[in-house]
Design a protein around this motif. Structure first.
Motif, short mmCIF file in Angstrom:
data_model
loop_
_atom_site.label_atom_id
_atom_site.label_comp_id
_atom_site.label_asym_id
_atom_site.label_seq_id
_atom_site.Cartn_x
_atom_site.Cartn_y
_atom_site.Cartn_z
N GLY A 36 0.78 -1.22 0.00
CA GLY A 36 0.00 0.00 0.00
C GLY A 36 0.81 1.27 0.00
N SER A 37 2.10 1.19 -0.33
CA SER A 37 2.93 2.39 -0.31
C SER A 37 3.10 2.99 -1.69
CB SER A 37 4.32 2.06 0.25
OG SER A 37 5.15 3.21 0.19
N PRO A 38 3.09 4.31 -1.80
CA PRO A 38 3.37 4.97 -3.07
C PRO A 38 4.88 5.10 -3.33
CG PRO A 38 2.76 6.61 -1.46
CD PRO A 38 2.62 5.28 -0.78
N HIS A 39 5.70 4.52 -2.48
CA HIS A 39 7.15 4.56 -2.63
C HIS A 39 7.65 3.18 -3.04
CE1 HIS A 39 7.16 8.54 -0.82
NE2 HIS A 39 6.34 8.04 0.10
N ARG A 40 8.08 3.04 -4.28
CA ARG A 40 8.51 1.74 -4.80
C ARG A 40 9.68 1.15 -4.03
NH1 ARG A 40 5.89 0.34 -9.46
NH2 ARG A 40 5.09 2.04 -10.72
N HIS A 41 10.52 1.99 -3.46
CA HIS A 41 11.71 1.52 -2.77
C HIS A 41 11.75 2.03 -1.34
CE1 HIS A 41 12.97 0.04 -6.64
NE2 HIS A 41 12.78 1.24 -7.14
N GLY A 42 10.58 2.12 -0.71
CA GLY A 42 10.49 2.61 0.65
C GLY A 42 10.58 1.49 1.68
N THR A 43 10.25 1.83 2.90
CA THR A 43 10.41 0.90 4.01
C THR A 43 9.47 -0.30 3.93
OG1 THR A 43 8.94 2.26 5.36
CG2 THR A 43 11.31 2.66 5.58
N SER A 44 8.21 -0.06 3.59
CA SER A 44 7.30 -1.21 3.50
C SER A 44 7.61 -2.07 2.28
CB SER A 44 5.83 -0.77 3.52
OG SER A 44 5.54 0.15 2.52
N ALA A 45 8.13 -1.45 1.20
CA ALA A 45 8.57 -2.25 0.05
C ALA A 45 9.74 -3.15 0.44
CB ALA A 45 8.97 -1.33 -1.11
N LEU A 46 10.63 -2.63 1.28
CA LEU A 46 11.77 -3.43 1.75
C LEU A 46 11.27 -4.63 2.55
CD1 LEU A 46 14.84 -3.84 2.11
CD2 LEU A 46 14.70 -2.31 4.07
N LEU A 47 10.32 -4.43 3.45
CA LEU A 47 9.76 -5.55 4.20
C LEU A 47 9.05 -6.54 3.28
CD1 LEU A 47 8.24 -4.22 7.55
CD2 LEU A 47 10.47 -5.24 7.13
N ALA A 48 8.28 -6.03 2.34
CA ALA A 48 7.59 -6.91 1.39
C ALA A 48 8.60 -7.72 0.58
CB ALA A 48 6.69 -6.08 0.46
N ASP A 49 9.64 -7.07 0.11
CA ASP A 49 10.68 -7.78 -0.67
C ASP A 49 11.33 -8.88 0.15
OD1 ASP A 49 10.20 -6.09 -2.84
OD2 ASP A 49 11.94 -4.81 -2.43
N ALA A 50 11.65 -8.59 1.41
CA ALA A 50 12.30 -9.58 2.27
C ALA A 50 11.37 -10.76 2.52
CB ALA A 50 12.72 -8.93 3.58
N PHE A 51 10.09 -10.48 2.79
CA PHE A 51 9.11 -11.54 3.01
C PHE A 51 8.99 -12.41 1.75
CE2 PHE A 51 4.78 -13.11 2.52
CZ PHE A 51 4.58 -13.79 3.72
N ILE A 52 8.88 -11.76 0.60
CA ILE A 52 8.74 -12.49 -0.67
C ILE A 52 9.96 -13.35 -0.93
CG2 ILE A 52 8.68 -12.18 -3.18
CD1 ILE A 52 6.81 -9.72 -2.63
N GLN A 53 11.14 -12.81 -0.69
CA GLN A 53 12.36 -13.59 -0.91
C GLN A 53 12.36 -14.86 -0.06
OE1 GLN A 53 16.05 -11.53 -0.03
NE2 GLN A 53 17.27 -13.36 -0.41
N GLY A 54 12.04 -14.71 1.22
CA GLY A 54 11.98 -15.88 2.10
C GLY A 54 10.94 -16.89 1.64
N ALA A 55 9.76 -16.40 1.27
CA ALA A 55 8.68 -17.29 0.83
C ALA A 55 9.07 -18.03 -0.45
CB ALA A 55 7.40 -16.49 0.62
#
Length: 178
Positions: A8-27
């Motif tokens: 839900g962030s308008p920042h492609r490389h922001g803090t919530s994107a970083l968490l989403a990326d890390a979660f996705i990588q692990g999954a």
């Protein structure tokens, strides 16, 4: 496991994107498939409660980004939400997508798991209480099992986030899904 990540962030490389990326990588490393839907970069309309979705076989009045999300959402075993906290709740962009769950509320009432990833500048959970309560209420209504909540406190920018173990927590959460 089929996973849908809705950000839900308008920042492609922001803090919530970083968490989403890390979660996705692990999954993904654990063998799960992930469909990512970045709500802030989709054309989405607000639910009008016109009831067309429930009173006809024509579905939602809007033909927008939800047409891409809905098939994945309905098939998902787990739905993950990632959002910054700007003002006491998850972002409006994420809420816009969640409100549109209304069209499929009956079909979504199937066994699924759910994860919530939040980022915020504040150092207490007071600011995130609205998002956490909404997440709990929604998952209770839908009958989904909550399997993780990460609330990244004091992470108003990437530099602050990178000094924490929150990305590692998100990775481990994704990696250890069962």
């Amino acid at each position: 496991m089929k996973i849908v990540m809705i950000t839900g962030s308008p920042h492609r490389h922001g803090t919530s994107a970083l968490l989403a990326d890390a979660f996705i990588q692990g999954a993904q490393e654990a063998g799960h498939t992930v469909f990512r839907f970045d709500a802030a970069f989709q054309e989405l309309h607000p639910c009008r409660a016109c009831e067309r979705c429930h009173n006809t076989d024509k579905g939602c009045i809007y033909k927008d980004g939800m047409e891409e999300l809905n098939p994945h959402l309905l098939e998902a075993d787990l739905v993950a939400f990632a959002s910054p906290i700007y003002y006491y709740d998850w972002s409006a962009q994420l809420k816009l997508a969640i409100d549109r769950f209304y069209a499929n509320s009956t079909a979504l009432r199937t066994p699924k798991k759910a994860v919530l990833l939040l980022t915020m500048e504040d150092d207490t959970m007071e600011s995130a209480a609205g998002a956490v309560l909404s997440f709990q209420g929604m998952t209770n209504y839908l009958g989904w099992e909550r399997v993780g909540v990460i609330s990244a406190l004091s992470c108003g920018d990437l530099a602050a986030m990178e000094r924490t173990d929150y990305p590692q927590q998100a990775y481990e959460l994704g990696k250890n899904l069962r």
